[in-house]
Each structure stands twice: as structure tokens, then as C-alpha cells.
Design a protein around this motif. Structure first.
Motif, short mmCIF file in Angstrom:
data_model
loop_
_atom_site.label_atom_id
_atom_site.label_comp_id
_atom_site.label_asym_id
_atom_site.label_seq_id
_atom_site.Cartn_x
_atom_site.Cartn_y
_atom_site.Cartn_z
N LEU A 128 17.59 18.26 41.54
CA LEU A 128 17.64 18.75 39.83
C LEU A 128 18.78 18.17 39.29
O LEU A 128 19.82 18.70 39.75
N ARG A 129 18.68 17.52 38.44
CA ARG A 129 19.70 16.98 37.52
C ARG A 129 19.69 17.56 36.61
O ARG A 129 18.98 17.54 35.37
N TYR A 130 20.84 18.63 36.39
CA TYR A 130 20.88 19.66 35.24
C TYR A 130 21.14 19.22 33.93
O TYR A 130 22.17 18.11 33.88
N PRO A 131 21.06 19.74 32.91
CA PRO A 131 21.66 19.50 31.67
C PRO A 131 23.10 20.65 31.39
O PRO A 131 23.72 20.68 32.53
N ASN A 132 23.49 20.89 30.14
CA ASN A 132 24.47 21.86 29.95
C ASN A 132 23.82 23.28 30.13
O ASN A 132 22.80 23.46 29.39
N VAL A 133 23.90 23.91 31.30
CA VAL A 133 23.46 25.09 31.66
C VAL A 133 24.22 26.16 30.72
O VAL A 133 25.46 26.15 30.88
N TYR A 134 23.66 27.30 30.43
CA TYR A 134 24.53 28.21 29.50
C TYR A 134 23.90 29.81 29.72
O TYR A 134 22.64 29.60 30.04
N GLY A 135 24.66 30.36 29.72
CA GLY A 135 23.95 32.00 29.81
C GLY A 135 25.01 32.98 30.36
O GLY A 135 26.34 32.87 30.41
N GLY B 292 26.75 30.54 45.58
CA GLY B 292 25.96 31.58 45.17
C GLY B 292 26.57 32.79 44.54
O GLY B 292 26.19 33.95 44.12
N ALA B 293 27.92 32.83 44.34
CA ALA B 293 28.80 33.65 43.93
C ALA B 293 29.17 32.95 42.31
O ALA B 293 29.92 33.80 41.59
N GLY B 294 28.89 31.80 42.26
CA GLY B 294 29.02 31.11 41.14
C GLY B 294 28.12 31.28 39.92
O GLY B 294 27.02 32.17 39.99
N PHE B 295 28.22 31.02 38.59
CA PHE B 295 27.32 31.16 37.56
C PHE B 295 25.73 30.75 37.92
O PHE B 295 24.99 31.83 37.84
N ILE B 296 25.41 29.59 38.11
CA ILE B 296 24.08 29.14 38.41
C ILE B 296 23.63 29.55 39.63
O ILE B 296 22.32 30.47 39.71
N GLY B 297 24.42 29.46 40.79
CA GLY B 297 23.98 30.12 42.13
C GLY B 297 23.59 31.55 42.09
O GLY B 297 22.80 31.84 42.94
N SER B 298 24.27 32.32 41.52
CA SER B 298 24.34 33.70 41.52
C SER B 298 22.98 34.09 40.73
O SER B 298 22.17 35.05 41.35
N HIS B 299 22.66 33.33 39.96
CA HIS B 299 21.28 33.74 39.25
C HIS B 299 20.04 33.33 40.08
O HIS B 299 19.02 33.94 39.91
N ASN C 188 31.15 30.31 33.77
CA ASN C 188 32.65 30.06 33.83
C ASN C 188 32.98 29.17 32.72
O ASN C 188 32.58 28.05 32.72
N PRO C 189 34.11 29.42 31.81
CA PRO C 189 34.38 28.76 30.86
C PRO C 189 35.18 27.32 30.90
O PRO C 189 34.99 26.47 30.50
N HIS C 190 35.51 27.42 32.23
CA HIS C 190 36.28 26.11 32.83
C HIS C 190 35.47 24.95 33.31
O HIS C 190 35.86 23.91 33.66
N GLY C 191 34.11 25.03 33.56
CA GLY C 191 33.18 24.16 34.02
C GLY C 191 32.87 23.01 33.20
O GLY C 191 33.32 22.74 32.40
N GLU C 192 31.75 22.23 33.86
CA GLU C 192 31.31 21.29 33.14
C GLU C 192 30.80 21.29 31.66
O GLU C 192 30.86 20.65 30.92
N ALA C 193 30.44 22.58 31.50
CA ALA C 193 29.69 22.53 30.29
C ALA C 193 29.91 24.38 29.56
O ALA C 193 28.91 24.93 29.04
N GLY C 194 31.18 24.57 29.79
CA GLY C 194 31.54 25.79 29.33
C GLY C 194 31.78 25.90 27.80
O GLY C 194 32.39 27.19 27.50
#
Ligand code: NAD
Length: 311
Positions: free
Chosen positions: A167-174, A8-15, A178-184
Motif C-alpha cells: 500500500l503506497r500511502y499518501p499523507n495520512v493524518y488523524g 503497532g504502537a505508532g500512529f497508523i499501526g495502532s489504528h 506524530n508531528p515529526h514524521g513524513e506528513a506531520g
């Protein structure tokens, strides 16, 4: 409800944590801050700093907070790193997740919502858009580790009645990505363009991915708190956007004129994947609402605001 958000401190988890706090839930975040930031954790949430690979730590968090539901987002999510060090990837994503599941069972949690990946479990798809019944054929260690946890969830639903939604996510952005992840790619291009530097495109730039804006991903997580049980759901727009599309759209929004640098393709990259989310629509009543162009606009605006705030 008492809800634990791992990662929950990461990109998706915090949102997701922000959304749950706004809905009036009691929220706790568990994160080792390896790629996340303490500042992303909502002020109203309790914070437990530590690693899901540490079984005693995870169990202690469950004993103290006694969550009724868990949104499990903590993961090593760098595809390249998963190939360089598949053991580390499996320790975080498989063993760490198993610790979370076992503690959930032991402490009587009702349900887990698990962040899986539609971009990495199917491999190079045979049909598009990909449905959940497509064969599973991961082409990286990360895809294997993320998919393995889906089986453990099914097992503990059967053995212990633990409810789950994958939930099988797509490329999540917003914002906060973090630019280093799966879909940065969006975060990388925006950062470079705003610095006046020219981004690089690998291969012909016609690789297609499914991009969904973060607020729509939060919506799927909120819905999955009450709906569906034992479900594996693609979360996607059903449409692919190419890297060239992203470059053009961001150039327009930012007012960046130079063409990209072009270099050879990176071996092992999937050529095209986008997801059919018909099942998520029928089980959760979920559909993406933010258009690609609008999502990019909001993301660029966030980057500009961040730069102003720290200037
Ligand atoms: P992120 O790196 O921003 O978030 C992951 C969080 O987990 C970070 O805060 C990190 O510090 C934490 N973490 C990592 N390893 C940990 C460990 N061993 N113990 C405790 N905390 C740990 O990535 P994200 O993009 O927000 O991804 C969140 C989840 O969504 C991941 O499970 C990822 O596999 C999944 N996912 C993301 C995307 C995407 O497009 N970003 C696509 C598919 C699936």
C-alpha cells in the motif's frame, strides 16, 4: 486470524491494530517504542517490545506468535533524518524489513501487507495524479529504503509463495499522529494553533500533497488482508491540498485569526504529489470516504479531548 502488526504502537499501526482487534482477530504488536507509545497498543493485543533490526528478536516473535498475516508498519519515517543518517534509515527500513520477511517465510506466514509511500518513491512527478506505473525516482534516502522492500516482497513471493500487498500511502493524518514524521504538518499546525502560537509556512505554501484520513487507511489494510496478491497499490484521494489550504481550513475550524509566519522554501522538498488510486478501487474495492474538512475537524476534536484529559 493471528495477525502481527509491526509498528503497532505508532500512529497508523495502532489504528490498524485497533481495527483488526475489532474484527475479532488475534493481534500482536511488535514495536521498539522509538516514536510509538505503549498506550497506543490495544489492550487485547499481545505486545512484543523490541527492534526489527535485531534478527533473533524478530524470529523469536514469529516462533512464539506464529502469525498468519503481517501488517508491516515499523519504520524510520523521518525524511530529513533519512538524509542525515541514510545508514540508520537503511538498517531500520531495509534490513529490519528483510528480517520480518525472512521470518515470515521461515515460520509459514501466508501474507504481508506493507506500508510503503506514494509521497516519496516517485520523486517530483511528471504527470498528476501519479499512477503506479509512473517512474520510480526517490529524492530522499527514505524513499529508496521504502521502495527497496517492495522488491524483496516480489522476490519472496516468487521464491517462497509469500503473498503480499504493497500500500503506497499518501499523507495520512488523524488522531495520534506524530508531528515529526513524513506528513506531520496537520499535527504541527493544530498543536501550535491550540497553544495560540503562529505556525510557519515554508516557501509560498502552494506545495500540494494528498491527504487521507486514518480511518480510510485502516479500511485499505482490512481489505488487503484478503484481496490482491503481488499488488502494488496507491492509496490516495487523487486530489492535492496546499499547505495554505490546510492553514485556512484549520484557522476556520479552530477560530485562529493570525496569518502564518512565512519563511524561505526548504531545499529538496517535492512541489506537488497526489495519487491516482484507481487500481486500489478495482483490486480492493477501496475508496476514501472521509472528506478533508471532516477529517481535520475530527483531528482537531481529538487534540482538544487529549488536552482536556490531561489538564
Ligand atoms: P510512526 O512513527 O507513528 O510509527 C512507526 C512505528 O514503528 C513507531 O511505533 C515506532 O516506535 C516503530 N519503529 C520504528 N523503528 C522501529 C524498529 N527499528 N523496530 C521496531 N519498531 C520500530 O509512523 P506512522 O506515520 O504511523 O508510519 C507507519 C508506517 O507508514 C511507516 O512504515 C511509514 O513509512 C509509512 N507511511 C506513513 C505515512 C504517513 O503519512 N504517516 C505516509 C507514507 C508511509
Amino acid at each position: 486470524m493471528r495477525i502481527l502488526v509491526t509498528g503497532g504502537a505508532g500512529f497508523i499501526g495502532s489504528h490498524v491494530a485497533d481495527g483488526l482487534v475489532a474484527d475479532g482477530h488475534a493481534v500482536a504488536v511488535l514495536d521498539n517504542l522509538s516514536t510509538g507509545f505503549r498506550g497506543n497498543v490495544p489492550q487485547a493485543a499481545r505486545f512484543f517490545e523490541g527492534d526489527i533490526r535485531d534478527r533473533e528478536f524478530v524470529d523469536g516473535v514469529f516462533a512464539q506468535f506464529r502469525p498468519e498475516a503481517i501488517h508491516h508498519h515499523a519504520a524510520q519515517m523521518d525524511v530529513r533524518k533519512s538524509l542525515d543518517d541514510p545508514v540508520f534509515d537503511a538498517q531500520c527500513n531495509v534490513i529490519g524489513s528483510l528480517h520480518v520477511i525472512l521470518s515470515a517465510v521461515k515460520h509459514g506466514a501466508r501474507r504481508i501487507i506493507y506500508a510503503s509511500t506514494g509521497g516519496a518513491v516517485y520523486g517530483e512527478p511528471e504527470t498528476l495524479p501519479v499512477t503506479e506505473s509512473h517512474r520510480i525516482h526517490p529524492e530522499c534516502a527514505y524513499g529508496i529504503s521504502k521502495h527497496t522492500v517492495e522488491h524483496y516482497l516480489a522476490l519472496y513471493r516468487m521464491l517462497a509463495g509469500l503473498e503480499f500487498v504493497v500500500l503506497r500511502y499518501p499523507n495520512v493524518y488523524g488522531p495520534r499522529q506524530n508531528p515529526h514524521g513524513e506528513a506531520g504538518v496537520n499535527a504541527i499546525f493544530i498543536g501550535l494553533m491550540l497553544d495560540g502560537k503562529i505556525p510557519t509556512i515554508f516557501g509560498d505554501g502552494e506545495q500540494l500533497r494528498d491527504y487521507v484520513f486514518i480511518s480510510d487507511i485502516v479500511a485499505a489494510n482490512r481489505l488487503a488482508l484478503d484481496k490482491g496478491n503481488g499488488e502494488i497499490l496507491n492509496i490516495g484521494s487523487g486530489v492535492g491540498h496546499s499547505v495554505n489550504d490546510i492553514y485556512s481550513a484549520l484557522s476556520r475550524i479552530i477560530g485562529f485569526e493570525p496569518p502564518p509566519l512565512r519563511v524561505g522554501a526548504r531545499p529538496g522538498e517535492i512541489d506537488r504529489v497526489y495519487l491516482d488510486a484507481t487500481r486500489a478501487a478495482s483490486v480492493l474495492g477501496w475508496k476514501p470516504t472521509v472528506s478533508f474538512e471532516e477529517g481535520l475537524r475530527r483531528t482537531v476534536q481529538w487534540h482538544l479531548d487529549q488536552r482536556r484529559a490531561t489538564a
